[in-house]
Motif scaffolding. Structure first.
Motif, short mmCIF file in Angstrom:
data_model
loop_
_atom_site.label_atom_id
_atom_site.label_comp_id
_atom_site.label_asym_id
_atom_site.label_seq_id
_atom_site.Cartn_x
_atom_site.Cartn_y
_atom_site.Cartn_z
N PHE A 200 0.81 -1.22 0.00
CA PHE A 200 0.00 0.00 0.00
C PHE A 200 0.85 1.27 0.00
CE2 PHE A 200 -2.47 -3.49 1.58
CZ PHE A 200 -3.69 -3.33 0.96
N GLU A 201 2.15 1.10 -0.23
CA GLU A 201 3.00 2.26 -0.45
C GLU A 201 2.85 2.72 -1.89
OE1 GLU A 201 6.89 1.01 0.75
OE2 GLU A 201 6.38 1.01 2.90
N ASP A 202 3.36 3.90 -2.18
CA ASP A 202 3.07 4.56 -3.46
C ASP A 202 3.25 3.67 -4.67
OD1 ASP A 202 2.21 6.91 -2.42
OD2 ASP A 202 4.00 8.07 -2.90
N ASN A 203 4.39 3.04 -4.79
CA ASN A 203 4.68 2.29 -6.02
C ASN A 203 3.66 1.18 -6.28
OD1 ASN A 203 6.91 3.84 -6.61
ND2 ASN A 203 8.37 2.45 -5.61
N GLN A 204 3.47 0.31 -5.30
CA GLN A 204 2.56 -0.81 -5.51
C GLN A 204 1.10 -0.38 -5.47
OE1 GLN A 204 3.43 -4.80 -4.23
NE2 GLN A 204 5.25 -4.09 -3.10
N TRP A 205 0.78 0.62 -4.66
CA TRP A 205 -0.60 1.12 -4.62
C TRP A 205 -1.02 1.64 -5.98
CZ3 TRP A 205 -5.00 1.12 -1.95
CH2 TRP A 205 -5.93 2.13 -2.18
N LYS A 206 -0.17 2.43 -6.59
CA LYS A 206 -0.51 3.01 -7.90
C LYS A 206 -0.39 1.99 -9.03
CE LYS A 206 0.65 7.68 -6.44
NZ LYS A 206 1.55 8.86 -6.59
N ASN A 232 -8.50 12.89 -3.49
CA ASN A 232 -8.09 11.78 -4.36
C ASN A 232 -7.97 10.48 -3.56
OD1 ASN A 232 -5.04 11.18 -3.77
ND2 ASN A 232 -5.16 13.42 -3.89
N ALA A 233 -8.14 9.39 -4.26
CA ALA A 233 -8.17 8.06 -3.63
C ALA A 233 -6.82 7.63 -3.08
CB ALA A 233 -8.68 7.02 -4.63
N ARG A 239 -6.21 4.54 1.96
CA ARG A 239 -5.34 3.36 1.80
C ARG A 239 -5.39 2.48 3.04
NH1 ARG A 239 0.40 5.11 -0.96
NH2 ARG A 239 -0.23 7.14 -1.77
N GLN A 240 -5.41 3.11 4.22
CA GLN A 240 -5.43 2.34 5.46
C GLN A 240 -6.70 1.50 5.57
OE1 GLN A 240 -4.85 5.75 8.01
NE2 GLN A 240 -2.71 5.19 8.45
N LEU A 241 -7.83 2.06 5.12
CA LEU A 241 -9.07 1.29 5.17
C LEU A 241 -9.03 0.14 4.14
CD1 LEU A 241 -11.68 4.16 5.60
CD2 LEU A 241 -10.83 2.57 7.33
N ALA A 242 -8.48 0.42 2.96
CA ALA A 242 -8.33 -0.66 1.97
C ALA A 242 -7.39 -1.74 2.51
CB ALA A 242 -7.78 -0.09 0.66
N LEU A 277 -10.39 8.13 11.64
CA LEU A 277 -10.03 9.47 12.11
C LEU A 277 -9.47 10.32 10.97
CD1 LEU A 277 -8.40 8.67 15.59
CD2 LEU A 277 -10.63 9.74 15.14
N GLY A 278 -8.70 9.67 10.10
CA GLY A 278 -8.17 10.40 8.94
C GLY A 278 -9.26 10.85 8.00
N VAL A 279 -10.26 10.02 7.80
CA VAL A 279 -11.39 10.40 6.94
C VAL A 279 -12.15 11.57 7.55
CG1 VAL A 279 -13.62 9.65 6.02
CG2 VAL A 279 -11.64 8.14 5.86
#
Length: 352
Positions: A200-206, A232-233, A239-242, A277-279
């Protein structure tokens, strides 16, 4: 002495021309009476016509800005409500994983609910309005999040299974191997920077999940003020919820030993707390922009009222004067028609 010539045609033409002139003046008066403004603004105002046109143009500009702000408001409202569903689902899932509610058979229920919530999360993040995806950042034309349960198997699901297999040397859910995973081994897999977190870090998430842009839409809500008007998603809480739903649905909770399950549940609760909390923070930011747009809307309405009153005073007719002029012209027209009718019966031959 100079001789003048006259004919019956000339004799008849004079009163008729008066009728045409009076009718034109009457039409002008009626138009001014119905509209409340001069029929020919340029003729009446002269050099002040430019001022009137400038005021009208400014009102048109304010109307256009108001419409743009309205569209921005719709995007923000829709985003806020989608995030509200995301947050509510996260809080419900967190409640499900409360230690006092968990039993030896909770693994299957939690996994099923997580799979359902993950599908709902992806659906919410792919919300669109007016043909534009709300969570795509400036990339509004492309679906932001790929379907995790797609067929053939999605890149995100394949990446998770591969990461698990690389860590434990067998696929998730495999019995009896999965039941032998120790709490320490699971903690290593789930730790920050570990194989699971890297998904879920940038490279693999995107690469596997997201087609959204990190750059949010910016909107001019006044001539001199620009605000961010989208989410933006790729935002970390999303990402944390996903991550949470993926872990719960695919780790094979029911096949893990009780102590190892507790490690997973601790991670799920941590992700749920951070994500929800982030949402809320994202929603608060949206609320600030919504409030500002509301304030700007009131300012625009006040400016429009002032300018409308300004060109209204320049262009407005005197109602009493127009009414009196209309009555006089109607009376003149009746007299002119009467004279025309009488003259039409005359001929110069009658006087020869």
């Amino acid at each position: 002495m100079k001789a003048s010539f006259i004919s019956t045609a000339t004799f008849l033409k004079t009163p008729r021309s008066n009728v045409s002139r009076i009718q034109a003046d009457l039409d002008k008066a009626v138009a001014e009476s119905s509209k409340g403004r001069y029929a020919d603004v340029g003729l009446e105002l002269g050099y002040r016509t430019g001022l009137s046109l400038n005021l009208r143009q400014e009102v048109d500009n304010l109307d256009a800005q108001s419409r743009r702000n309205g569209l921005t408001g719709v995007r923000l409202d829709s985003s806020y409500h989608a995030l509200d569903r995301v947050r509510t689902d996260g809080e419900a899932f967190l409640a499900l994983t409360t230690p006092g509610k968990l039993t030896d058979t909770s693994g299957t229920v939690v996994a099923q609910m997580a799979a359902t919530k993950l599908t709902a999360l992806i659906g919410d993040l792919n919300t669109s309005t007016g043909g534009q995806y709300l969570f795509g950042g400036i990339n509004t034309g492309q679906r932001p999040i790929a379907d995790y349960e797609a067929s053939p198997q999605s890149a995100a699901k394949t990446a998770f299974q591969q990461a698990f297999t690389n860590e434990f040397h067998f696929p998730p859910g495999t019995q009896p191997d999965t039941s032998n995973i120790t709490p320490a081994q699971m903690e290593h897999f789930l730790q920050d920077g570990g194989r699971f977190a890297q998904l879920f870090e940038d490279n693999q998430w995107k690469q596997n999940w997201s087609s959204a842009s990190d750059v949010n839409i910016k909107s001019d809500i006044t001539r001199n003020e620009t605000v961010e008007s989208s989410v933006n998603a790729n935002a970390q809480p999303l990402r944390q919820l996903a991550m949470m739903y993926t872990l719960a649905s695919d780790i094979g909770l029911a096949s893990l030993g009780p102590a190892t399950q507790n490690v997973v549940y601790d991670k799920l609760r941590s992700l749920a707390n951070a994500g929800t909390l982030g949402v809320k923070d994202i929603q608060a930011d949206i609320g600030v922009v919504q409030a500002r747009i509301g304030t700007v809307g009131k300012q625009i309405d006040a400016q429009k009222n002032i300018m409308t009153e300004g060109f209204g005073k320049l262009e407005a007719v005197d109602w009493e004067e127009v009414a009196t002029r209309t009555q006089n012209l109607e009376a003149q027209l009746k007299v002119a028609y009467s004279l025309t009718g009488q003259v039409s019966k005359l001929s110069l031959l009658d006087y020869i």
